[in-house]
Design a protein around this motif. Structure first.
Motif, PDB file in Angstrom:
ATOM      1  N   LEU A   1       2.255   1.705  -3.592  1.00 29.91           N
ATOM      2  CA  LEU A   1       1.249   2.251  -4.505  1.00 29.91           C
ATOM      3  C   LEU A   1       1.052   3.753  -4.278  1.00 29.91           C
ATOM      4  O   LEU A   1       0.876   4.518  -5.235  1.00 29.91           O
ATOM      5  CB  LEU A   1      -0.072   1.502  -4.329  1.00 29.91           C
ATOM      6  CG  LEU A   1      -0.048   0.024  -4.746  1.00 29.91           C
ATOM      7  CD1 LEU A   1      -1.353  -0.659  -4.378  1.00 29.91           C
ATOM      8  CD2 LEU A   1       0.237  -0.115  -6.242  1.00 29.91           C
ATOM      9  N   LYS A   2       1.106   4.190  -3.019  1.00 25.95           N
ATOM     10  CA  LYS A   2       1.001   5.620  -2.719  1.00 25.95           C
ATOM     11  C   LYS A   2       2.190   6.380  -3.311  1.00 25.95           C
ATOM     12  O   LYS A   2       2.024   7.460  -3.894  1.00 25.95           O
ATOM     13  CB  LYS A   2       0.944   5.838  -1.212  1.00 25.95           C
ATOM     14  CG  LYS A   2      -0.362   5.399  -0.569  1.00 25.95           C
ATOM     15  CD  LYS A   2      -0.300   5.612   0.947  1.00 25.95           C
ATOM     16  CE  LYS A   2      -1.574   5.130   1.632  1.00 25.95           C
ATOM     17  NZ  LYS A   2      -1.499   5.285   3.099  1.00 25.95           N
ATOM     18  N   GLN A   3       3.387   5.815  -3.157  1.00 24.75           N
ATOM     19  CA  GLN A   3       4.580   6.462  -3.699  1.00 24.75           C
ATOM     20  C   GLN A   3       4.483   6.595  -5.218  1.00 24.75           C
ATOM     21  O   GLN A   3       4.795   7.643  -5.789  1.00 24.75           O
ATOM     22  CB  GLN A   3       5.824   5.652  -3.317  1.00 24.75           C
ATOM     23  CG  GLN A   3       6.164   5.681  -1.833  1.00 24.75           C
ATOM     24  CD  GLN A   3       7.322   4.755  -1.506  1.00 24.75           C
ATOM     25  OE1 GLN A   3       7.996   4.245  -2.398  1.00 24.75           O
ATOM     26  NE2 GLN A   3       7.550   4.524  -0.224  1.00 24.75           N
ATOM     27  N   TRP A   4       4.041   5.526  -5.868  1.00 23.58           N
ATOM     28  CA  TRP A   4       3.952   5.559  -7.325  1.00 23.58           C
ATOM     29  C   TRP A   4       2.898   6.570  -7.790  1.00 23.58           C
ATOM     30  O   TRP A   4       3.086   7.247  -8.806  1.00 23.58           O
ATOM     31  CB  TRP A   4       3.623   4.168  -7.860  1.00 23.58           C
ATOM     32  CG  TRP A   4       4.706   3.164  -7.556  1.00 23.58           C
ATOM     33  CD1 TRP A   4       5.995   3.416  -7.186  1.00 23.58           C
ATOM     34  CD2 TRP A   4       4.578   1.742  -7.583  1.00 23.58           C
ATOM     35  NE1 TRP A   4       6.696   2.254  -6.977  1.00 23.58           N
ATOM     36  CE2 TRP A   4       5.851   1.199  -7.215  1.00 23.58           C
ATOM     37  CE3 TRP A   4       3.542   0.867  -7.877  1.00 23.58           C
ATOM     38  CZ2 TRP A   4       6.080  -0.178  -7.148  1.00 23.58           C
ATOM     39  CZ3 TRP A   4       3.783  -0.515  -7.809  1.00 23.58           C
ATOM     40  CH2 TRP A   4       5.025  -1.006  -7.448  1.00 23.58           C
ATOM     41  N   ALA A   5       1.807   6.672  -7.039  1.00 19.87           N
ATOM     42  CA  ALA A   5       0.765   7.638  -7.402  1.00 19.87           C
ATOM     43  C   ALA A   5       1.294   9.067  -7.294  1.00 19.87           C
ATOM     44  O   ALA A   5       1.032   9.915  -8.165  1.00 19.87           O
ATOM     45  CB  ALA A   5      -0.451   7.447  -6.509  1.00 19.87           C
ATOM     46  N   LYS A   6       2.071   9.347  -6.237  1.00 18.82           N
ATOM     47  CA  LYS A   6       2.640  10.680  -6.070  1.00 18.82           C
ATOM     48  C   LYS A   6       3.678  10.991  -7.150  1.00 18.82           C
ATOM     49  O   LYS A   6       3.735  12.111  -7.655  1.00 18.82           O
ATOM     50  CB  LYS A   6       3.251  10.816  -4.677  1.00 18.82           C
ATOM     51  CG  LYS A   6       2.203  10.855  -3.558  1.00 18.82           C
ATOM     52  CD  LYS A   6       2.832  11.012  -2.202  1.00 18.82           C
ATOM     53  CE  LYS A   6       1.763  11.093  -1.112  1.00 18.82           C
ATOM     54  NZ  LYS A   6       2.356  11.229   0.250  1.00 18.82           N
TER      55      LYS A   6
ATOM     56  N   ARG B   1       0.827  -1.214   0.000  1.00 22.29           N
ATOM     57  CA  ARG B   1       0.000   0.000   0.000  1.00 22.29           C
ATOM     58  C   ARG B   1       0.855   1.255   0.000  1.00 22.29           C
ATOM     59  O   ARG B   1       0.488   2.272  -0.600  1.00 22.29           O
ATOM     60  CB  ARG B   1      -0.945  -0.007   1.200  1.00 22.29           C
ATOM     61  CG  ARG B   1      -0.269  -0.086   2.559  1.00 22.29           C
ATOM     62  CD  ARG B   1      -1.293  -0.203   3.662  1.00 22.29           C
ATOM     63  NE  ARG B   1      -0.663  -0.334   4.972  1.00 22.29           N
ATOM     64  CZ  ARG B   1      -1.336  -0.488   6.112  1.00 22.29           C
ATOM     65  NH1 ARG B   1      -2.662  -0.527   6.085  1.00 22.29           N
ATOM     66  NH2 ARG B   1      -0.700  -0.600   7.248  1.00 22.29           N
ATOM     67  N   ASN B   2       2.015   1.196   0.668  1.00 22.52           N
ATOM     68  CA  ASN B   2       2.925   2.349   0.649  1.00 22.52           C
ATOM     69  C   ASN B   2       3.567   2.523  -0.726  1.00 22.52           C
ATOM     70  O   ASN B   2       3.746   3.653  -1.194  1.00 22.52           O
ATOM     71  CB  ASN B   2       4.005   2.175   1.721  1.00 22.52           C
ATOM     72  CG  ASN B   2       3.443   2.249   3.124  1.00 22.52           C
ATOM     73  OD1 ASN B   2       2.427   2.915   3.360  1.00 22.52           O
ATOM     74  ND2 ASN B   2       4.069   1.563   4.068  1.00 22.52           N
TER      75      ASN B   2
ATOM     76  N   LYS C   1       3.657   9.805 -10.129  1.00 19.93           N
ATOM     77  CA  LYS C   1       2.899  10.047 -11.346  1.00 19.93           C
ATOM     78  C   LYS C   1       2.340  11.463 -11.385  1.00 19.93           C
ATOM     79  O   LYS C   1       2.359  12.129 -12.433  1.00 19.93           O
ATOM     80  CB  LYS C   1       1.761   9.023 -11.455  1.00 19.93           C
ATOM     81  CG  LYS C   1       1.009   9.059 -12.765  1.00 19.93           C
ATOM     82  CD  LYS C   1      -0.023   7.951 -12.832  1.00 19.93           C
ATOM     83  CE  LYS C   1      -0.774   7.979 -14.162  1.00 19.93           C
ATOM     84  NZ  LYS C   1      -1.791   6.901 -14.233  1.00 19.93           N
ATOM     85  N   GLN C   2       1.886  11.943 -10.229  1.00 20.91           N
ATOM     86  CA  GLN C   2       1.386  13.324 -10.150  1.00 20.91           C
ATOM     87  C   GLN C   2       2.486  14.325 -10.426  1.00 20.91           C
ATOM     88  O   GLN C   2       2.290  15.311 -11.134  1.00 20.91           O
ATOM     89  CB  GLN C   2       0.788  13.564  -8.758  1.00 20.91           C
ATOM     90  CG  GLN C   2      -0.525  12.817  -8.516  1.00 20.91           C
ATOM     91  CD  GLN C   2      -1.019  13.004  -7.081  1.00 20.91           C
ATOM     92  OE1 GLN C   2      -0.346  13.631  -6.253  1.00 20.91           O
ATOM     93  NE2 GLN C   2      -2.175  12.429  -6.787  1.00 20.91           N
TER      94      GLN C   2
END
Length: 329
Positions: free
Chosen positions: A317-322, A314-315, A324-325
């Motif tokens: 996935l959060k890192q990858w989402a950030k 879950r961490n 990407k932003q």
């Protein structure tokens, strides 16, 4: 050619037939490629859309299937289509390569070796001193088994496999072509006078029952004591298992993954393709290491780890989402 009616196949699967077909079934095939005399599988709802254009006359499906089979076609509904698929494939499985004599005259078997009843040894194989082969072992051509090894009942060793001295393999194992069991572990230390000094690797490899090891995989012997592969483990092709690593029961390692030395896996650990595990790391029962991940520290039981270096899923996935932003901005 093996052919079966839908009723004969369902006698093995013990499912429920929905629809009907008189077509005799000649082979299993994936949905997109199947002909009208073949059986296929729908193991997930996302593949239901492929049934309409498939030519298969029968599909093995889960009980929650949401589409009808259609005219002159049928489903065999089961609790788990993926497991049922293995039974169907077994029905159509061709015969294994044949042995015309139990021990080929071109095989070399040391006089001190013990060969169990029904064991078959192919041409060009070498069975060394004090080797013990169990009952109904199958050794295909050009296998090498060195001194004081033991091979359990019904184990199959495919061509090119090398089992080095003092290693032990359990019952009902399958070792695929060109696997290496018991090569030296990768142990060297720098020395001002001699450059890199090789550390002797005096241990062995112990493999449990019902283990499968893929083609071109390597299980290194222990520096001392043993590298251990627990019962029921399944090792893919091109996998590296370093010296003194210990795998619990029913672990899975996918292709191109690797364990450095002295790694400990609990029971039912899953290692994805191309993942790498640092030396002296312990991974708890039921943990999952995602494909391409790099594990540098201990992992608690039941955790899923992703990334390089690996962090809890879950961490990651959060890192990858950030990230990407940040890129999109």
């Amino acid at each position: 050619m093996k052919t079966y009616s839908i009723e004969e196949i369902n006698h093995v699967l013990k499912g429920t037939i929905v629809g009907s077909t008189l077509q005799m079934i000649q082979a299993p095939e994936q949905l997109e490629r199947a002909c009208d005399n073949e059986i296929s599988f729908i193991g997930s709802k996302k593949y239901e859309r492929l049934w309409l254009t498939s030519k298969a006359c029968v599909a093995v499906v889960n009980e929650d299937i949401s589409i009808p089979p259609g005219e002159n076609r049928a489903f065999i509904m089961v609790k788990n289509a993926d497991l049922a698929m293995s039974q169907v494939l077994d029905l159509f499985s061709p015969s294994s390569p044949q042995f015309h004599t139990e021990i080929h005259p071109l095989a070399v078997v040391d006089p001190s070796a013990v060969v169990g009843a029904g064991t078959r040894i192919g041409a060009g194989s070498y069975i060394g001193p004090k080797v013990v082969l169990g009952k109904d072992v199958t050794i295909y051509p050009n296998v090498t088994i060195l001194d004081e090894c033991t091979i359990g009942d019904r184990t199959i060793l495919w061509s090119g496999t090398t089992i080095r001295e003092r290693c032990h393999i359990g019952n009902d194992c399958i070792i695929h072509p060109n696997a290496s069991i018991g090569a030296d572990g990768f142990g060297f230390r720098p020395c001002a006078e001699r450059g890199l000094v090789k550390i002797p690797q005096i241990g062995n490899v112990i493999i449990g029952n019902h283990v499968e090891i893929g083609a071109n995989s390597c299980v290194d012997r222990g520096k001392f004591s043993a590298t251990i592969i627990g019962d029921g483990c399944k090792i893919d092709n091109l996998v590296q298992i370093g010296h003194n690593s210990v795998l619990g029961r029913f672990c899975i390692m996918a292709g191109n993954s690797g364990l450095a030395g002295s790694v400990t896996l609990g029971n039912q650990v899953m290692i994805g393709g191309s993942a790498s595990i640092k030396d002296h790391v312990t991974i708890g029962d039921g943990a999952i290491i995602g494909a391409g991940s790099g594990v540098t520290g201990n992992v608690e039981a039941g955790k899923t780890m992703l990334g390089y270096p690996a962090v809890e899923a879950r961490n990651a996935l959060k890192q990858w989402a950030k990230l990407k932003q940040l890129v999109s901005n």
